[in-house]
Write an enzyme that holds these catalytic residues in place. Sequence first.
Site, short mmCIF file in Angstrom:
data_model
loop_
_atom_site.label_atom_id
_atom_site.label_comp_id
_atom_site.label_asym_id
_atom_site.label_seq_id
_atom_site.Cartn_x
_atom_site.Cartn_y
_atom_site.Cartn_z
N ASP A 173 0.57 6.06 -36.52
CA ASP A 173 0.89 6.15 -37.94
C ASP A 173 1.75 4.94 -38.36
O ASP A 173 2.70 4.57 -37.66
CB ASP A 173 1.68 7.45 -38.16
CG ASP A 173 1.90 7.79 -39.63
OD1 ASP A 173 0.91 8.02 -40.32
OD2 ASP A 173 3.06 7.82 -40.06
N GLU A 189 -3.05 2.62 -37.58
CA GLU A 189 -3.10 2.70 -39.04
C GLU A 189 -2.25 1.53 -39.53
O GLU A 189 -1.03 1.57 -39.44
CB GLU A 189 -2.53 4.01 -39.57
CG GLU A 189 -2.71 4.10 -41.09
CD GLU A 189 -1.61 4.89 -41.81
OE1 GLU A 189 -1.89 5.39 -42.91
OE2 GLU A 189 -0.47 4.96 -41.32
#
Length: 563
Positions: free
Chosen positions: A216, A276
Amino acid sequence: MTLTTDAVPVGDSAIDADWWRQAVVYQVYPRSFSDANGDGLGDIRGVVQKADYLAGLGVDAVWLSPFYPSELADGGYDVADYRDVDPRLGTLADFDEMIAALHSRGIKVIVDIVPNHSSNRHVLFQAALAAGKGSPERDRYIFRDGLGEHGELPPADWQSCFGGPAWEPVGDGQWYFHFFATEQPDFNWDNPDVHAEFLQTLRFWSDRGVDGFRIDVAHGLSKDLPAALPSQAELDAMDATGGRHPLWDRDAVHEIYREWRQVFDEYDPPRIAVAEAWVATAERRAKYATPDGLGQAFNFDLLEADFDAAQFQRIVADNLAQSEVTGSSSTWVLSNHDVVRHATRYGLAPLNGSRVKQGSHWILAGAPAAQIDLEQGSRRALAATLFLLGLPGSTYLYQGEELGLHEVGDIAPEDRQDPAFFRGADPDRDGLGRDGCRVPLPWTSSGASFGFGAGGAHIPQPGWFAQYAVEAEEADPSSSLNVYRRALALRHELQTVEELEWIRTGCADVLRFARPNGWQVVTNFGTEPFDLGEDAGRLVLSTQPVSGGALPGEATAWIAPAA
Ligand code: GLC
C-alpha cells in the site's frame, strides 16, 4: 525481447516461481465479500466458504485487502496490529484454514501490507504518545513542534489526501503527520525499529504460507523533511519526477524494497510483491518493478482512460515496452476498492469531452443516475475486460466485477464509511468517496443481505443487486459471470509467450492483436459492426452475439488459432 514462462501452468505447482507473471488475481475486500457468522461484516471464514466459487471462476490468486485488527477509520487501512486477524473477521486459525482451502484448489494468496502509516491504536503509536517529546518512541513516527508561542499552530499548512489538515496536535506542543486520516499516523522510515517491524511482519505471513504482498502507498515511505517545512503551495510546485520530492516517490524508497527482497528470496518459491505506486511517469513506476525490488507494480493508466481504441493501444504499447525494460510483467487493472466500478465509469456521459477527470485517480462518483447509461457501461466493461485478459501480463480483478456489478451511488450519508467523504476531500476528486464500490456482494437473488450473510450488510445493498447476484447469473448462460468463467478457463491457452503482435484493422475504432501461439483478440470500441472475415469461423468467445461474421459495437471476440 521474448519472455517465456515456465512450462508448468500457472497455479498448478508450488515450485513455479514465475506463477505471478501472467496470473489473474482476484481482489477480495474481506469486510464486503462473504459473511459467515451473520454479523453484517464479511470475514475470513466467508472466504473459506467461497473457495469453490473462486476456483470455479478460475482465478490464479486472491489478494486480500487488510483483515487486520483495525478501528476501521479507513476501511482497515488503519492497521492496529500487522500480525493478527481482526477478531470481528476471525482468528489466525481461520486464516490458516483459508490458506489451506485456497492452496488446495491451486489458488495463491496475496495479503496487503500497509507500511506508510499505522493506526493510531497501534502499540508503537500509543508508546510514542506516552513517551513524550524527544523520545526514541516518538522518533518512529513523524512528530514536529507546533508553531506559535505554545506550539498551538500546525508545523505546516499541509492538507491530508482525504481533505482537512495533515498535522494533528497531541496536547504537549507537538504535532504528528498523517497523510491520510487523522487515525493514520505516518511512520518515520529513517528509524531502524520501523524496518524491523515490517521485516518481522513479512516473515510472519510468509511463514504462514502467504505467497505474496500488495504494498500500500509504496511510493510514500521514504521522506525527507527539512527543519523549516515548505508550505503546501511550495510542496505542490516541487518536481515529483526526479526522485527528490520531500514526500513522494523518492529514489531512497527503493533501499527499503531491496531489504525486503532479501526476505522474499529467503522463501521457495520467492514471495512476490506488487507496488501500489501513484507516480508521475511509467519510467518512475518501473523502478518499483525491478527484480531486486518489489518485482511488479500496478499500472493504473487504464483507470484514467476512456473506452477508446487509441488510448487503450497507446497504454498497452507503453506498458509492454516498460516491462521489457524491467523484466517484470505488465499489470492490468480496471477496478479496485478505491475507484468507481468500471461498468459505471464506462456508462458516464462525457464530461468536458472526457469520461474521467483529468489527473485524478479517484474518479467522479455520484453522477446523477440520468447521466449514466448502465447498459452501455456493462457492455463496454465486459469488452474491456476480455481485451485485457487476452494481453500478456497479469490482470487484477476486483470482487463483483465478474458480475458486471455497478457502483452504488445513492448511499445515505449516515451509512457511509469512507473518511474521504467525511473529511470533505476535494469534491472534484472524490465526489462521494469510495463506499459505492465496497457494498457487500450479492450471492443470492433474495434473502437476508442477498446471501452475503445470515444478517444484514454493513453498507446497505440496493434492491437492484438481486439481478446481479451470483445465483441469478449462474442460471443465465450469457451473463457476465459466465463470460468471465469461460474466459478464465480459456486464458491459460493464450498465455504462453509474453508477446503480442498488433494486426491492422483498417478501422480506427477496432483493435486486433495476435499472440505468438495464434490466438487473436479483437475489440470493437466503436458502435458500427466490424466484419471478422473468415476468422469468424474460429470464434470461441465473444461478449456480444456475433451473427453473419460481424462483431457488434462495444464487444470483444477471442479467435482460436488456425488448425
Ligand atoms: C491506498 C489504499 C486506500 C487507502 C490508502 C491509505 O491508496 O488503496 O484504500 O485509503 O492507501 O492507506
